[in-house]
Design a protein around this motif. Structure first.
Motif, PDB file in Angstrom:
ATOM      1  N   THR A  31       0.943  -1.144  -0.021  1.00  0.00           N
ATOM      2  CA  THR A  31       0.039  -0.004  -0.084  1.00  0.00           C
ATOM      3  C   THR A  31       0.973   1.266  -0.123  1.00  0.00           C
ATOM      4  OG1 THR A  31      -1.579  -1.129   1.246  1.00  0.00           O
ATOM      5  CG2 THR A  31      -1.795   1.266   1.250  1.00  0.00           C
ATOM      6  N   VAL A  32       0.646   1.987  -0.840  1.00  0.00           N
ATOM      7  CA  VAL A  32       1.315   3.454  -0.879  1.00  0.00           C
ATOM      8  C   VAL A  32       0.614   4.571  -0.649  1.00  0.00           C
ATOM      9  CG1 VAL A  32       2.814   4.731  -2.517  1.00  0.00           C
ATOM     10  CG2 VAL A  32       2.698   2.473  -2.779  1.00  0.00           C
ATOM     11  N   ARG A  33       1.198   5.543   0.254  1.00  0.00           N
ATOM     12  CA  ARG A  33       0.453   6.542   0.756  1.00  0.00           C
ATOM     13  C   ARG A  33       1.013   8.010   0.055  1.00  0.00           C
ATOM     14  NH1 ARG A  33      -3.935   4.222   3.096  1.00  0.00           N
ATOM     15  NH2 ARG A  33      -3.141   2.966   4.893  1.00  0.00           N
ATOM     16  N   PHE A  34       0.021   8.837  -0.274  1.00  0.00           N
ATOM     17  CA  PHE A  34       0.790  10.012  -0.991  1.00  0.00           C
ATOM     18  C   PHE A  34       0.320  11.196   0.088  1.00  0.00           C
ATOM     19  CE2 PHE A  34      -0.111  13.795  -3.755  1.00  0.00           C
ATOM     20  CZ  PHE A  34       1.176  13.811  -4.322  1.00  0.00           C
ATOM     21  N   PRO A  35       1.231  11.574   0.490  1.00  0.00           N
ATOM     22  CA  PRO A  35       1.040  12.915   1.599  1.00  0.00           C
ATOM     23  C   PRO A  35       0.935  14.055   0.965  1.00  0.00           C
ATOM     24  CG  PRO A  35       3.289  11.703   2.121  1.00  0.00           C
ATOM     25  CD  PRO A  35       2.732  10.937   0.906  1.00  0.00           C
ATOM     26  N   GLN A  36      -0.194  14.675   0.963  1.00  0.00           N
ATOM     27  CA  GLN A  36      -0.760  15.755   0.088  1.00  0.00           C
ATOM     28  C   GLN A  36      -0.133  17.172   0.518  1.00  0.00           C
ATOM     29  OE1 GLN A  36      -4.853  16.150  -0.909  1.00  0.00           O
ATOM     30  NE2 GLN A  36      -4.983  13.729  -1.218  1.00  0.00           N
ATOM     31  N   ALA A  37       0.551  16.944   1.840  1.00  0.00           N
ATOM     32  CA  ALA A  37       1.242  18.161   1.909  1.00  0.00           C
ATOM     33  C   ALA A  37       2.576  18.332   1.577  1.00  0.00           C
ATOM     34  CB  ALA A  37       1.359  18.142   3.721  1.00  0.00           C
ATOM     35  N   GLN A  38       3.039  17.449   0.830  1.00  0.00           N
ATOM     36  CA  GLN A  38       4.559  17.364   0.201  1.00  0.00           C
ATOM     37  C   GLN A  38       4.469  18.764  -0.731  1.00  0.00           C
ATOM     38  OE1 GLN A  38       5.526  14.238  -2.590  1.00  0.00           O
ATOM     39  NE2 GLN A  38       3.657  13.256  -1.524  1.00  0.00           N
ATOM     40  N   THR A  39       5.633  19.140  -0.905  1.00  0.00           N
ATOM     41  CA  THR A  39       6.203  20.382  -1.527  1.00  0.00           C
ATOM     42  C   THR A  39       7.482  20.063  -2.439  1.00  0.00           C
ATOM     43  OG1 THR A  39       6.981  21.619   0.117  1.00  0.00           O
ATOM     44  CG2 THR A  39       4.647  21.856  -0.434  1.00  0.00           C
TER      45      THR A  39
END
Length: 246
Positions: free
Chosen positions: A32-40
């Motif tokens: 399972t892969v997460r995508f942290p939306q706060a990344q810049t």
């Protein structure tokens, strides 16, 4: 294992299909892969052009956003190199002891895609199918900074249906180098011309690389000459299966 995708701002803006391919590939392998939306942005553009103080907030944010993950996977050798090699330098130069420790801990968990597959997951055959003649360009950051070695080639050799051909003088720079191509256009163009000739000489249908920045640069040269040679990121080839339309 808690895995996060660090897509990079370049891929997110211009090549989102590469990030999708990473997720498709890792999910096919049972993760399972997460995508942290706060990344810049990781701050590489600022760092490379001398704006080191301005890059520090991005270093701090990266450490905060990805702190809770066991592995951070990115389809970019240059951005992986920035985090692993330069985030700690910036934190030591302009941060405090606590920030240095946090940055170091997070940076150690960052893997370029081929490193993660081969070294962490221990696989080379990922079940891919790509029936095309392909040549591989090792980008400078992955080759010289990360020293990924033959990991991408080992992964490509295991792809079913592929005809993998060696690229002459593969370790030569393509001439992109981020702002180098803008500040030194004549030199960059000459380097690109050499790389385009080498790619054409292989008779490949597709050029593969692990960094979309370099791939975009070379693909632009190939396209302007109407060579008919396509370009695919390593992740996209590894994510392809027999059920996909080539």
């Amino acid at each position: 294992m808690r895995i996060a995708l660090f897509i990079t701002c370049f891929n997110d803006t211009m090549f989102p299909q590469t990030g999708k391919a990473v997720v498709k590939l890792l999910e096919r392998l049972g993760h399972t892969v997460r995508f942290p939306q706060a990344q810049t942005c990781c701050g590489q553009m600022h760092f490379n052009t001398g704006y080191r103080v301005e890059a520090l907030p991005m270093v701090r944010r990266f450490a905060e956003v990805f702190a809770d993950y066991e592995a951070i996977v990115t389809p970019s050798g240059s951005c992986a190199g920035m985090v692993r090699e330069h985030h700690t330098t910036l934190a030591a130069q302009y941060g405090d002891a606590r920030l240095q420790s946090r940055v170091r801990d997070v940076a150690l968990k960052v893997c370029e895609l081929s490193e993660f597959l081969v070294d962490v997951l221990g696989v080379t055959d990922v079940g891919a199918y790509f029936p095309h003649r392909v040549t591989y360009h090792p980008t400078c950051h992955s080759l010289r900074m990360l020293r990924v070695g033959d990991r991408p080639l080992r992964l490509l050799r295991a792809v079913k249906g592929i005809d993998l051909v060696e690229l002459p003088e593969a370790d030569s720079c393509c001439g992109f180098g981020g702002t180098f191509a803008l500040k030194n256009p004549d030199v960059s163009h000459a380097m690109l011309a050499d790389k385009v000739r080498a790619v054409q000489g292989t008779g490949a249908e597709v050029l593969c690389a692990g960094d979309n920045s370099c791939l975009m640069h070379i693909a632009g040269g190939l396209g302007r000459l109407r060579t008919g040679v396509g370009a695919r990121h390593l992740a996209e080839i590894l994510a392809a299966t027999e059920g996909d339309v080539a």
